[in-house]
Design a protein around this motif. Structure first.
Motif, PDB file in Angstrom:
ATOM      1  N   UNK A 403       0.793  -1.234   0.000  1.00  0.00           N
ATOM      2  CA  UNK A 403       0.000   0.000   0.000  1.00  0.00           C
ATOM      3  C   UNK A 403       0.820   1.276   0.000  1.00  0.00           C
ATOM      4  N   UNK A 404       2.148   1.178   0.164  1.00  0.00           N
ATOM      5  CA  UNK A 404       2.965   2.388   0.270  1.00  0.00           C
ATOM      6  C   UNK A 404       4.084   2.387  -0.764  1.00  0.00           C
ATOM      7  N   UNK A 405       4.563   3.572  -1.064  1.00  0.00           N
ATOM      8  CA  UNK A 405       5.660   3.728  -2.009  1.00  0.00           C
ATOM      9  C   UNK A 405       6.968   3.287  -1.351  1.00  0.00           C
ATOM     10  N   UNK A 406       7.709   2.323  -1.933  1.00  0.00           N
ATOM     11  CA  UNK A 406       8.936   1.866  -1.286  1.00  0.00           C
ATOM     12  C   UNK A 406      10.078   2.866  -1.360  1.00  0.00           C
ATOM     13  N   UNK A 407      10.062   3.764  -2.336  1.00  0.00           N
ATOM     14  CA  UNK A 407      11.135   4.735  -2.564  1.00  0.00           C
ATOM     15  C   UNK A 407      12.480   4.031  -2.727  1.00  0.00           C
ATOM     16  N   UNK A 424      -9.516  -0.587  -8.512  1.00  0.00           N
ATOM     17  CA  UNK A 424      -9.313  -0.670  -7.063  1.00  0.00           C
ATOM     18  C   UNK A 424      -7.833  -0.811  -6.729  1.00  0.00           C
ATOM     19  N   UNK A 425      -7.122  -1.629  -7.491  1.00  0.00           N
ATOM     20  CA  UNK A 425      -5.694  -1.827  -7.241  1.00  0.00           C
ATOM     21  C   UNK A 425      -4.892  -0.582  -7.602  1.00  0.00           C
ATOM     22  N   UNK A 426      -5.304   0.125  -8.642  1.00  0.00           N
ATOM     23  CA  UNK A 426      -4.586   1.344  -9.034  1.00  0.00           C
ATOM     24  C   UNK A 426      -4.841   2.485  -8.056  1.00  0.00           C
ATOM     25  N   UNK A 427      -5.901   2.402  -7.276  1.00  0.00           N
ATOM     26  CA  UNK A 427      -6.233   3.447  -6.311  1.00  0.00           C
ATOM     27  C   UNK A 427      -5.961   3.016  -4.870  1.00  0.00           C
ATOM     28  N   UNK A 428      -4.968   2.151  -4.698  1.00  0.00           N
ATOM     29  CA  UNK A 428      -4.755   1.519  -3.388  1.00  0.00           C
ATOM     30  C   UNK A 428      -4.285   2.482  -2.313  1.00  0.00           C
TER      31      UNK A 428
END
Length: 513
Positions: A403-407, A424-428
């Motif tokens: 759910x979060x950006x790993x950076x 739904x997956x693209x708007x997680x």
């Protein structure tokens, strides 16, 4: 037989530091950088040790101020703001233009500092400097209609930005804000970029730009840089946790703000067949190890296309070139051509390794894992900040990678069977800055794209922050406050007619450009 690599001639940290001492002796001491406030370079603050992510060697650390001194710096900036806001536009423009000329003169040194301080390969380091210079020149050339019938703010603009783009984001913003008639304050990012920013601010200060540069922990300086009544606007670029605290503070105070926060930018694949195009773009998506706010760490793929997707994706990701950004075969060789070097520090590398291991332990399927032994390193160098690219299928919902950006250079793939699952997956992540949908059918793109919660949505091509007149913002939790880019950046840091509603995401309204 493998060739032993060496450091490119004239590019050591010691070489860069000596060039800084020669270029701006007022801002650099023998072993430290200085803070800039009240128009003077100050040998205050507690200089912390720092190491380069490139090889773990010592570099200059930030001279961290205490809260009381930061408040003094803010009050002094207000005095300079009150004088600068009455400087005629022609003079402001001339001073900013002279600053750009000085930055261009020292372009290679600024880029070399970025290599050592934040690990950017040479190609990306020079691009960061060039984008800052070229972007501000666009404003210098076209500022008159942007500020017609507008006035500077009542107080200086406070800038708190992440470490990944010191020039093209932070210095760019500072110079445009000053061009619009504001004094400006910049906080040095905690994780890197202090020498680069110090040199850039020294060149600006010589031309009379009312810039303040201070270092310190966000927690200790936030009362001064965010909550102080003297501050006219807060401009923040960073993660959601810190951004949420800043958002709460500025909302409570009713203060002008620009808060660019992270989101999980996604790339959807639906009824798609142009796999050669995808193969060509995948390596570019790994620039700087995906350490940028517009990186794409998540692919959402139609299940029945998954085999075709892998056939296009895996050969591309295996071509990535990683290593020491200054390691060459012969001392006078050109800079190496790399996709990325280290992540920002060894702690971040460990965090990524741990997240990947935990996700696999909980059921994610590893599809690709690069080997550190294949990277380009100097003999015996510290490699603790390097992470080879990793691709995981179906990260578990309990994992931050879901759910979060790993950076960092970690891709995750989620499969979808229906358009509803795709969306739904693209708007997680409750809003993102950019997204892309690859589909052969234009009508399908036109129907689905408005339902993707991203400020910019590309049709088969990546979107970016943009330069010059391209607007930038975010939906959901990825952005708070005024949108920027082009004329909107100037409007965000100037006062218009009474009752004006700026385009942006605000507690009381959302207004698109």
């Amino acid at each position: 037989m493998a060739t032993t690599l060496t450091l490119k001639s004239g590019t050591s940290w010691a070489d860069a530091w000596q060039r800084c001492l020669a270029a701006a002796p007022e801002a650099f001491r023998d072993d430290r950088v200085l803070n800039l406030w009240n128009g003077t370079w100050q040998a205050d603050g507690r200089a912390l040790p720092a190491t380069s992510p490139v090889d773990g060697s010592p570099i200059a650390g930030p001279p961290r101020l205490d809260a009381a001194t930061a408040h003094q710096a803010v009050r002094a900036s207000l005095d300079r703001h009150r004088a600068w806001r009455h400087v005629p536009l022609g003079e402001r423009r001339a001073r900013v233009a002279a600053t750009l000329d000085a930055l261009a003169q020292h372009r290679d040194l600024l880029a070399l500092l970025l290599v050592w301080e934040i690990g950017k390969p040479w190609r990306l380091a020079t691009a960061d400097v060039d984008r800052a210079i070229d972007g501000v020149r666009w404003y210098v050339d076209g500022i008159e209609p942007m500020i017609a019938d507008r006035a500077p703010l009542d107080g200086p603009v406070s800038n708190i930005a992440s470490w990944n783009y010191p020039m093209s984001v932070l210095v760019h913003a500072v110079l445009v804000q000053a061009l619009a008639g504001n004094a400006v304050i910049a906080k040095t990012p905690t994780d890197g970029g202090v020498a680069c920013l110090t040199l850039a601010c020294a060149l600006a200060a010589r031309e009379g730009i009312p810039v303040t540069l201070v270092s310190g922990s966000g927690g200790e300086l936030s009362q001064a840089l965010v909550r102080a009544p003297e501050i006219g606007c807060v401009s923040f670029v960073g993660g959601r946790d810190t951004g949420a605290a800043v958002a709460t503070a500025v909302a409570d105070l009713g203060k002008r703000h620009i808060l660019e926060q992270e989101g999980l930018n996604t790339w959807g694949i639906w009824n798609y067949s142009d796999w050669d195009t995808l193969t060509a773009v995948v390596p570019k998506l790994f620039d700087y190890g995906k350490q940028r706010c517009t990186a794409y760490p998540r692919f959402v793929v139609q299940r029945e296309l998954f085999d075709d997707f892998l056939a296009a994706y895996l050969p591309a990701v295996r071509t990535l070139r990683i290593g020491h950004p200054l390691a060459v075969e012969q001392p006078d060789d050109p800079y190496p051509s790399l996709d990325f070097g280290p992540v920002i520090n060894s702690a971040k590398a460990k965090e990524l390794h741990d997240q990947v291991a935990e996700a696999i332990d909980r059921g994610a399927v590893p599809l690709h894992r690069g080997r550190l032994s294949e990277a380009r390193f100097l003999p015996g160098q510290d490699t603790s900040a390097y992470v080879q690219p990793v691709t995981l299928l179906n990260p578990p919902r309990s994992s931050p990678l879901h759910h979060a950006e790993p950076f960092g250079p970690v891709d995750t793939i989620v499969l979808a069977d229906t358009e509803a699952e795709l969306l739904a997956a693209m708007n997680a992540s409750n809003g993102a800055l950019v997204a892309t949908l690859s589909t052969d059918d234009g009508a399908t793109f036109a129907r689905l794209a408005p339902q993707i919660r991203a400020f910019k949505v590309g049709h088969g091509t990546p979107r970016s922050r943009g330069d010059r007149d391209e607007l930038f913002g975010g939906f959901g939790a990825s952005w708070r406050g005024a949108f920027v880019g082009g004329e909107l950046l100037v409007r965000a840091v100037t006062q218009g007619p009474t009752g004006e509603r700026l385009p942006g995401n605000f507690p009381e309204y959302q207004l698109l450009p």
